[in-house]
Design an enzyme around this catalytic site. Structure first.
Site, PDB file in Angstrom:
ATOM      1  N   ARG A   1      -0.657   6.671  19.215  1.00  0.00           N
ATOM      2  CA  ARG A   1       0.217   6.531  18.049  1.00  0.00           C
ATOM      3  C   ARG A   1      -0.502   5.768  16.947  1.00  0.00           C
ATOM      4  NH1 ARG A   1       6.030   5.457  21.194  1.00  0.00           N
ATOM      5  NH2 ARG A   1       5.806   7.320  22.481  1.00  0.00           N
TER       6      ARG A   1
ATOM      7  N   ARG B   1       2.554  -3.334  20.812  1.00  0.00           N
ATOM      8  CA  ARG B   1       2.452  -2.162  19.941  1.00  0.00           C
ATOM      9  C   ARG B   1       0.983  -1.800  19.816  1.00  0.00           C
ATOM     10  NH1 ARG B   1       6.239  -0.251  16.481  1.00  0.00           N
ATOM     11  NH2 ARG B   1       7.480  -2.123  16.787  1.00  0.00           N
TER      12      ARG B   1
ATOM     13  N   GLU C   1      12.219  -2.946  23.541  1.00  0.00           N
ATOM     14  CA  GLU C   1      12.318  -1.638  24.195  1.00  0.00           C
ATOM     15  C   GLU C   1      11.208  -1.430  25.230  1.00  0.00           C
ATOM     16  OE1 GLU C   1      12.406   1.735  21.510  1.00  0.00           O
ATOM     17  OE2 GLU C   1      11.563   3.027  23.061  1.00  0.00           O
TER      18      GLU C   1
ATOM     19  N   SER D   1      13.188   4.545  27.175  1.00  0.00           N
ATOM     20  CA  SER D   1      14.097   5.213  26.255  1.00  0.00           C
ATOM     21  C   SER D   1      14.370   6.610  26.786  1.00  0.00           C
ATOM     22  CB  SER D   1      13.418   5.290  24.891  1.00  0.00           C
ATOM     23  OG  SER D   1      14.196   6.052  24.004  1.00  0.00           O
TER      24      SER D   1
ATOM     25  N   ARG E   1       3.899  -2.315  27.883  1.00  0.00           N
ATOM     26  CA  ARG E   1       5.148  -3.084  27.762  1.00  0.00           C
ATOM     27  C   ARG E   1       5.682  -3.513  29.124  1.00  0.00           C
ATOM     28  NH1 ARG E   1       8.487  -0.998  22.412  1.00  0.00           N
ATOM     29  NH2 ARG E   1       6.691  -1.198  21.021  1.00  0.00           N
TER      30      ARG E   1
END
Length: 423
Positions: free
Chosen positions: A261, A276, A348, A351, A388
RNA sequence: GGAGGCGUCGCCUAGUCCGGUCUAUGGCGCCCGCCUGCUAAGCGGGUUUGGGGCUACAACCCCAUCGAGGGUUCAAAUCCCUCCGCCUCCGCCA
């Protein structure tokens, strides 16, 4: 892409969904107008074409003198057909361009509004009270260093910011998490998959990642290939152009792949640590099922995510994402957010989205049920996103001396290790 | 990277050289019916997908669809070009 029939027959439903997402309602009228124009253009073209075919069929049987006359006649008709076809193609393109800008409907249950308008469904577990335990928690960067598990400096040296190396127990932890996830998935009847991380434009487009999310996607220079941001992309395209037999549904896949990403527009956010990053590995659940079953399946995916987080012994909450934060494809999305002690908030970790037939329409995936072909639904849900998960584990289970207690369920995957110790 | 071959409606397959009678052949499978103690066999019919019209989202009619996209032509599965995929051989390489 939404069902054109819903747009035509129940435009108010689409308008309501647009409003709920905080998007333009006017696009619905443009889409309806384009649909009318498209159908008119199709009818015109088809009438001309039928005429041309009928005339053309006479030619081989015609007498020589008659033939010349027919040829002249059909020649002008051919030009008209060509024009009508061009008009049809243009009208269809315009219609499809507009339709593609309309996101999936939002579920009635999804809260209206933007990113901050989520509703909390439940809290599971209690965040650890480090004050009561009498020590100040270290953040994952610091613990990662102590354990020799995460090397962010060298990640930046070699690849740039938002990159890292997992080393020693960090590397072991990744494989342990991946195997724990894949074992759980297999036990639940999922087919395990290692999916390609490079895909063609069709797959990216079909999953809805080339719209407003395009800025976040890496493209390979000089090649018609993209790096996926999630294996959802490869798994949705996996059955593209196929008609699946209803008896084979649900089809459940648990796919491992790296994810990439660009994180465009998140400058300054989460600059420290590995919350991130530009690249990470992930195990993703992906399901094909009927639209009617998709709602119950969504709940099951959420349950599997919770089961996994429970195994990691984390405190987390589940939120029902607001309509404006659903992304292009989903009608409803649940996020599981784990408590990160040094941030004092929930972040988060996983998801899950129900995309109903939105992606399937773009990718031409259907189901055959009792002789009928109909739209199919796709759903996805994270089982584990490595960085994460590691952040949450290290921070949650740290001990005063800098060591980290290994959650029970993970121990068999780490050779029975009960504690990660500073090196 | 180089050379060659191939891609037809679930699967296999005819057709492509020599464009029109292809509304795409035949077999297998599948579905419906007949026959029949039951099953099988036999017989008859049906069986791509998408879209449009009309409508009860039925039936019916029409258009497109022979890997995809262009082109030539009055007319393309068939001729030409580009792309994609698969296979074989050569080279290189984890």
């Amino acid at each position: 892409m939404i069902d054109p029939r819903i747009l035509r027959d129940e435009p108010d439903r689409v308008r309501a969904a647009q409003a709920k997402r905080g998007l333009s309602v006017e696009v619905v009228d443009r889409a309806l107008a384009a649909d009318t124009a498209r159908r008119t253009a199709i009818a015109t073209f088809e009438a001309k074409r039928a005429e041309q075919k009928a005339l053309g069929a006479k030619i081989p049987r015609a007498a020589p003198e008659e033939k010349q006359q027919l040829l002249a006649q059909t020649k002008t008709l051919a030009a008209e057909v060509k024009d009508a076809e061009a008009a049809r193609v243009a009208a269809e393109e315009e219609w499809s361009e507009i339709l593609k800008t309309i996101p999936n409907l939002a579920a009635d249950e999804a809260p209206a509004g933007g990113e901050d308008d989520y509703t909390v469904i439940e809290h599971i577990g209690t965040p650890r009270d480090f004050a009561a335990e009498g020590f100040e928690p270290r953040d994952h960067v610091e613990i990662g260093q102590l354990l020799g598990a995460i090397d962010i400096e060298r990640g930046a040296k070699v690849s740039g910011s938002r990159f890292y190396f997992l080393t020693g127990v960090g590397a072991q932890l990744e494989f342990a998490l991946v195997n724990l996830a894949l074992d759980q998935a297999r036990a639940a009847g999922f087919t395990q998959v290692i999916a390609p991380a490079l895909v063609r434009p069709r797959a990216m487009e079909g999953t809805g990642f080339l719209g407003q999310a395009a800025d976040d996607v890496y493209r390979i220079e000089g090649e018609d290939l993209y790096l996926v941001g999630t294996s959802e992309v490869a798994m949705a395209a996996y059955h593209s152009d196929e008609i699946l037999d209803a008896a084979t549904l649900p089809r459940r896949y648990a796919a491992f792949s790296p994810c990439f990403r660009k994180e465009a527009g998140s400058h300054g956010k989460d600059t420290r640590g590995i919350i991130r990053v530009h690249w990470f590995d992930k195990v993703e659940m992906f399901v094909y099922t009927t639209i009617e079953e998709s709602y119950a399946e969504h709940q099951r995916l959420l349950a599997w995510e919770k089961e996994f987080l429970d195994k990691l012994e984390l405190a987390y909450r589940v939120i029902d994402t607001a309509a404006g934060d659903l992304g292009l494809s989903a009608i409803r999305k649940f996020d599981c957010e784990a408590w990160i002690p040094t941030q004092g908030r929930y972040r988060e970790l996983t998801s899950t989205s129900n995309c109903t037939d939105f992606q399937a329409r773009r990718l031409d995936i259907r189901v055959r049920e009792e002789g009928q072909t109909k739209a199919i639904a796709t759903l996805n849900g994270t089982l584990t996103a490595i960085p994460r998960a590691i952040v949450a584990i290290l921070e949650t289970h740290q001990q005063a001396d800098g060591s980290v207690r290994v959650p029970e369920a993970l121990r068999p995957y780490l050779g029975g290790l009960e504690e990660l110790k500073p090196v």
